[in-house]
Design a protein around this motif. Structure first.
Motif, PDB file in Angstrom:
ATOM      1  N   ASN A 269      43.335  70.081  75.381  1.00 17.86           N
ATOM      2  CA  ASN A 269      44.256  71.207  75.544  1.00 17.86           C
ATOM      3  C   ASN A 269      43.667  72.522  75.032  1.00 17.86           C
TER       4      ASN A 269
ATOM      5  N   GLU B  87      53.944  64.928  77.785  1.00 19.67           N
ATOM      6  CA  GLU B  87      53.526  66.319  77.614  1.00 19.67           C
ATOM      7  C   GLU B  87      53.818  66.835  76.213  1.00 19.67           C
TER       8      GLU B  87
ATOM      9  N   GLU C 228      49.778  63.445  75.368  1.00 20.52           N
ATOM     10  CA  GLU C 228      49.050  64.458  76.141  1.00 20.52           C
ATOM     11  C   GLU C 228      49.158  65.825  75.485  1.00 20.52           C
ATOM     12  N   GLY C 229      50.284  66.075  74.846  1.00 25.81           N
ATOM     13  CA  GLY C 229      50.439  67.341  74.142  1.00 25.81           C
ATOM     14  C   GLY C 229      49.475  67.491  72.984  1.00 25.81           C
TER      15      GLY C 229
END
Length: 279
Positions: free
Chosen positions: A113, A103, A107-108
């Protein structure tokens, strides 16, 4: 089954995290909380990747894993090829996929996002590598010796990775671990609900098949001196772990019944004898 091919899959298909074991099951053991996707779900989730021209997920990965490549292969159902690509840049992808703070990292940094939830990169990585193990596609063999010997002190992630890379180049590698079981804090410090001990044992067994020798219950500086090791090996890698708890400096931390987390975890994870009273 074919993967979703719409250019709007990222919008049409919501993020679906891996199945979570129900609480009533988890009250009876300390096994991992999350299980694996099924094949249809992992392909669907991998299809959410938009294959950016600039893959920020790779930028966010300390190993610069070839994430878009193995996600594309996973979306196509080519799970063994995906695992093979994953293993090109990571010595223990089945472990990293469980422990990395995705995260904050890959994925961050996912481009999605800005519009929606990111691709579940860690869960996909875990699936493809467990799939490879289940289908006998993960193996390790000794290579032609180059005549040189290296000692590795510490069998945590750094020591295991160093030993693996050296063994691939033909070095005779011996790993020294002060505790009874190889794996460092992967085994002794991280609870099984995050990563089960058998996952690390399986990786250590692979390294042993590559020819790496593990000597446990050996503390350098007590059982062997640094001078003895330097006289025995052509090179040394010192990968001792952080085995001491970090004090808070807060009032009350010395009160009865207050314990440092790390010694507590080491004692409870594998029942190792430490230099502290039993907790």
């Amino acid at each position: 089954m074919t993967a979703c091919t719409s250019q709007y899959t990222w919008f049409e298909v919501p993020r679906n995290d891996p199945p979570k074991r129900v609480a009533i099951q988890r009250t009876h053991d300390f096994r991992e909380i999350y299980s694996l996707y099924d094949e249809a779900t992992v392909r669907e989730q991998a299809s959410r990747c938009i294959q950016c021209g600039m893959p920020f997920c790779r930028v966010g990965c300390p190993l610069e894993n070839r994430i878009p490549e193995w996600i594309r292969l996973a979306a196509e159902g080519e799970f063994l090829q995906a695992a093979a690509v994953s293993g090109l840049t990571s010595n223990m992808p089945e472990i990293c996929s469980r422990l990395c703070p995705q995260e904050r990292l890959c994925e961050g940094m996912c481009t999605l996002n800005t519009r929606t939830d990111p691709v579940p990169i860690g869960a996909i990585e875990r699936f493809i590598n467990e799939y490879a193990f289940a289908h006998g596609a993960v193996e390790a063999f000794p290579v032609m010796p180059n005549g040189l010997k290296v000692g590795v002190v510490g069998s945590g992630p750094a020591g295991l990775t160093c030993a693996d890379e050296l063994a691939k180049l033909g070095y005779a590698v011996t790993v020294f671990e002060s505790l009874p079981v190889p794996g460092g804090l992967l085994v002794h410090g991280i609870p099984s609900f995050k990563i089960e001990k058998t996952v690390v044992e399986r990786r250590v067994a692979l390294l042993e098949r590559r020819g790496i020798v593990f000597q446990t219950n050996v503390t350098v500086g007590r059982d062997l001196s640094l001078g003895e090791l330097l006289a025995t090996f052509d090179a040394l890698f010192l990968g001792m772990g952080a085995q001491r708890g970090k004090r808070l400096g807060a009032p009350g931390e010395d009160l009865e019944g207050v314990y440092q987390a790390l010694p507590f975890l080491v004692q409870k994870n594998v029942g190792c004898v430490t230099n502290l009273p039993p907790i």
